[in-house]
Write an enzyme that holds these catalytic residues in place. Structure first.
Site, PDB file in Angstrom:
ATOM      1  N   GLY A   1       6.513  -1.337   0.343  1.00  0.00           N
ATOM      2  CA  GLY A   1       5.073  -1.351   0.535  1.00  0.00           C
ATOM      3  C   GLY A   1       4.531   0.051   0.531  1.00  0.00           C
ATOM      4  O   GLY A   1       4.350   0.676  -0.518  1.00  0.00           O
ATOM      5  N   SER A   2       4.310   0.588   1.735  1.00  0.00           N
ATOM      6  CA  SER A   2       3.719   1.914   1.873  1.00  0.00           C
ATOM      7  C   SER A   2       4.690   3.004   1.441  1.00  0.00           C
ATOM      8  O   SER A   2       4.266   4.128   1.160  1.00  0.00           O
ATOM      9  CB  SER A   2       3.319   2.128   3.333  1.00  0.00           C
ATOM     10  OG  SER A   2       2.798   0.924   3.875  1.00  0.00           O
TER      11      SER A   2
ATOM     12  N   ASP B   1       4.290  -2.315  -3.850  1.00  0.00           N
ATOM     13  CA  ASP B   1       2.881  -2.509  -3.502  1.00  0.00           C
ATOM     14  C   ASP B   1       2.005  -1.538  -4.285  1.00  0.00           C
ATOM     15  O   ASP B   1       2.297  -0.337  -4.318  1.00  0.00           O
ATOM     16  CB  ASP B   1       2.658  -2.200  -2.006  1.00  0.00           C
ATOM     17  CG  ASP B   1       2.974  -3.399  -1.114  1.00  0.00           C
ATOM     18  OD1 ASP B   1       3.471  -4.408  -1.642  1.00  0.00           O
ATOM     19  OD2 ASP B   1       2.722  -3.295   0.106  1.00  0.00           O
TER      20      ASP B   1
ATOM     21  N   GLY C   1       4.473  -1.146   7.152  1.00  0.00           N
ATOM     22  CA  GLY C   1       3.608   0.014   7.356  1.00  0.00           C
ATOM     23  C   GLY C   1       4.083   0.977   8.429  1.00  0.00           C
ATOM     24  O   GLY C   1       3.347   1.874   8.820  1.00  0.00           O
TER      25      GLY C   1
ATOM     26  N   LYS D   1      -1.123 -10.939  -2.216  1.00  0.00           N
ATOM     27  CA  LYS D   1      -1.001 -11.512  -0.867  1.00  0.00           C
ATOM     28  C   LYS D   1      -2.209 -12.361  -0.504  1.00  0.00           C
ATOM     29  O   LYS D   1      -3.343 -11.989  -0.776  1.00  0.00           O
ATOM     30  CB  LYS D   1      -0.884 -10.379   0.165  1.00  0.00           C
ATOM     31  CG  LYS D   1       0.427  -9.625   0.130  1.00  0.00           C
ATOM     32  CD  LYS D   1       0.439  -8.578   1.237  1.00  0.00           C
ATOM     33  CE  LYS D   1       1.551  -7.554   1.069  1.00  0.00           C
ATOM     34  NZ  LYS D   1       2.895  -8.080   1.305  1.00  0.00           N
TER      35      LYS D   1
END
Lengths: 304, 214
Positions: free
Chosen positions: A243-244, A32, A161, A89
Site C-alpha cells: 500500500g503506502s 496501491d 499505513g 476498494k
C-alpha cells in the site's frame, strides 16, 4: 475491440473464473496507486495488478474522517493508463460501491477495512457479483467467513499505513497455525470448529484436508521494504499487496522494482541484499501500541 | 553425464519444468504429475527459475499469469535466451494464456503498448485481453484437435488472431483460434491447469515420450 461471443454455454463469473483470476496473481506484487501516473510507474516496476484508491492508507490515517471508494473518474483514468488488471476498494458491506466498481470494469474488488465500514451487520454478498473479491483476515475464522460469502482471494489485514509488518506476520501465523491444528481433529471436533466460526462443515473439512485455504492468500498491511515482502513469502503467502510502502518511500520506482524482485527471489538472501541496497528512505513507520482503538483498522469486521 | 533421447542405454526419467516466475505454477506441476502417473511414466516435475535449470529439461510449461510481469523478469535474466535456444534444439514448450502470448512472434497493439518482450518462437500473432476485462472472463466447453468438449477456462484471455507458416490452428471458439501447434511448441489461450481434465497435459507429455522412444 473486445469480442462479443454468442455461445449458449458460456458462463461468466463462476467460482472457478473468480478464483482462477486470483491464481494468476500468485508470485506477484499488487501496488496501491492514486492516479494514472502512479499506475504507470507501478506497471513499469513489475506490478501484477494495481489497486486504485483515493489515498494510500498512511494518508487515510493522517486525514481521518470517513474513507470511501475512490472517484470513478480516477478509477477510469487508472484503467486507461495500464494493461495489467485494476482492483479498487469498496467499504465493508457497501453493496452500492461494489456495484459501481463492477460497472466501471474493475477486475477485482477489495472489500477493505482500510475504508470506513458501511454496514455494521453484513459484508457484501460476493457470490452475487460476476467479478471476484479479495478480503482481509486476522485468523482462520475470519478467512472462512469471507470465503463462504464468496471471496475469491484472501489477504492478511496487517495494520495498513503503519509501515510495521508485525500485524501481518501475526495474522499469517494465526491462519497457518489454525490450519495445522485442523489436521489432527476428528469429525465431531471439525463440526465444533465450523459452529464456532459460523461456517459450513464442508469448508472446514476441505481446509483440514488440503492444509491450506481453498483460495489464494496474499500478505497485506505494513509491508515497507523488500525484506518485509520476502518475510511474508517465507511464511507461505502467495504474493503481496503493498500500500503506502511504495509511494510513501523516497523513490517509488526503485522501491517498487526492489519489492517485485524480493518476492520472486524470497528464498535468496543475497538477491534480497542486492535489491535492498541504497533504496533511500522507506516510508515512516508507526508502533502498533501507539494506536488508539479507533486507529486499529484491522478490528473492523461486521458482526452477523 | 547427461543422456539424450538417442541413447540406447537404460532410459532416464523425463524431466519437465514449469517456469516459476509468476502465476499458476503449482497447478501446472500438479497436472503434469497426474498426467505422468496416468501414463504410467516416471518423471521429474519441478519449478524452474534459473538459466541452468532449463538445460536438462525435455519439456517446459510457461504458465498463465501477467505476461508483462513475466516478460519483464525474463528479460532481466539469461533464462530468456536459454529458453529460446533450447526450444530451437527441440525442447517441448506448452504456453497457456500469458505463456501463449510469450511464445508468439507478433503481439498486436495491446502487447506492443505494454513493452512485453516476446520469445518470438511461434508463427502466431496474439491480441492481449481480447475478450475484455475480468467481468468478461468465462468458462465454455471448447473443441480442439487434442480433446473434444474440453472445459475451457478463459481469464482475461488473449486470442490468436493470426497463424501462418509452420503453425497450425488446433481449435477455434466461433472464428477465434484458441490453440495452435508448431512442431515442438503448443500455445493455448485458456487454462487447462485450472481444471481436473488432464487430456491436454497428457497430450503434451505423450509427445515428449514419443520422441524419447524413437
Amino acid at each position: 475491440m473486445p469480442l462479443d461471443l454468442k455461445i449458449d454455454d458460456l458462463r461468466y463469473g463462476s467460482e472457478l473464473i473468480k478464483r482462477g483470476f486470483a491464481q494468476m496473481q500468485k508470485g506477484g506484487v499488487i501496488m496501491d496507486v492514486t492516479d494514472a501516473e502512479e499506475a504507470a510507474i507501478a506497471e513499469d516496476a513489475g506490478a501484477v495488478s494495481v489497486m486504485a484508491l483515493e489515498m494510500v492508507p498512511a494518508d487515510i490515517r493522517e486525514v481521518g474522517g470517513v474513507a470511501r471508494m475512490a472517484d470513478p473518474a480516477k478509477i477510469k483514468e487508472i484503467i486507461d493508463a495500464v494493461d495489467i488488471p485494476v482492483m479498487a476498494k469498496c467499504r465493508i458491506g457497501h453493496i452500492a460501491e461494489s456495484r459501481v466498481l463492477e460497472s466501471l470494469g474493475v477486475d477485482m474488488v477489495d472489500e477493505s477495512e482500510v475504508l470506513t465500514p458501511a454496514d455494521p451487520f453484513y459484508h457484501v454478498d460476493k457470490t452475487d457479483h460476476d467479478i471476484p473479491f479479495v478480503c482481509g483476515c486476522r485468523n482462520l475464522g475470519e478467512a472462512l467467513r469471507r470465503i463462504e460469502e464468496g471471496a475469491a482471494m484472501m489477504r492478511t489485514k496487517g495494520e495498513a499505513g503503519t509501515g510495521n509488518i508485525v500485524e501481518a506476520v501475526r495474522h499469517q501465523r494465526a491462519v497457518m497455525g489454525e490450519i495445522r491444528e485442523l489436521k489432527e481433529k476428528e469429525k465431531h471436533e471439525l463440526i465444533d470448529v465450523a459452529k464456532k466460526h459460523g461456517v459450513t462443515l464442508k469448508l472446514v473439512e476441505e481446509v483440514a484436508e488440503r492444509q491450506r485455504l481453498p483460495v489464494v492468500n496474499f500478505a497485506a498491511g505494513g509491508i515497507a521494504t523488500p525484506a518485509d515482502a520476502a518475510l511474508m513469502m517465507m511464511l507461505g503467502t502467495d504474493g503481496v499487496f503493498v500500500g503506502s510502502g511504495i509511494f510513501k518511500s523516497e523513490s517509488p520506482q526503485v522501491m517498487g522494482e526492489a519489492i517485485v524482485e524480493a518476492v520472486h527471489n524470497f528464498d535468496d538472501p543475497e538477491k534480497i541484499a542486492e535489491v535492498s541496497e541504497g533504496l533511500g528512505k522507506a516510508m515512516p513507520g508507526k508502533n502498533i501500541d501507539d494506536l488508539s482503538e479507533e486507529e486499529r483498522l484491522q478490528d473492523r469486521e461486521s458482526s452477523r | 553425464m547427461s543422456t539424450t533421447f538417442s541413447d540406447h542405454r537404460r532410459p532416464r526419467n523425463i524431466r519437465l519444468g514449469v517456469l516459476g516466475i509468476q502465476g499458476a505454477v503449482l497447478e501446472h506441476e500438479r497436472s503434469l504429475r497426474k498426467s505422468l502417473k496416468e501414463l504410467g511414466m516416471k518423471g521429474d516435475v519441478k519449478r524452474v527459475r534459473y538459466e541452468e535449470e532449463i538445460e536438462g529439461l525435455d519439456g517446459l510449461v510457461i504458465p498463465g499469469g501477467e505476461s508483462s510481469t513475466i516478460s519483464r523478469i525474463l528479460g532481466q535474466k539469461k533464462i530468456r535466451e536459454k529458453i529460446i535456444s533450447r526450444a530451437e534444439e527441440g525442447m517441448h514448450i506448452m504456453g497457456t494464456c500469458a505463456g501463449a502470448i510469450l511464445l508468439a512472434k507478433e503481439g498486436g497493439t495491446a502487447v506492443d503498448g505494454s513493452d512485453t518482450q516476446l520469445l518470438e518462437l511461434m508463427d502466431i500473432e496474439v491480441e492481449r485481453n481480447a475478450f475484455g476485462r475480468q467481468r468478461r472472463s468465462f468458462e465454455s466447453y471448447v473443441d480442439t484437435n487434442i480433446a473434444k468438449r474440453f472445459p475451457g477456462v478463459f481469464i482475461r484471455a488473449p486470442m490468436i488472431v493470426n497463424c501462418w507458416g509452420k503453425c497450425t490452428p488446433l481449435g477455434r471458439l466461433e472464428e477465434v483460434i484458441i490453440a495452435a501447434e508448431q512442431d515442438n511448441l503448443l500455445a493455448l489461450v485458456f487454462h487447462p491447469e485450472l481444471t481436473s481434465d488432464l487430456r491436454i497435459h497428457t497430450y503434451f507429455v505423450q509427445n515428449i515420450i514419443k520422441k524419447y522412444k524413437k
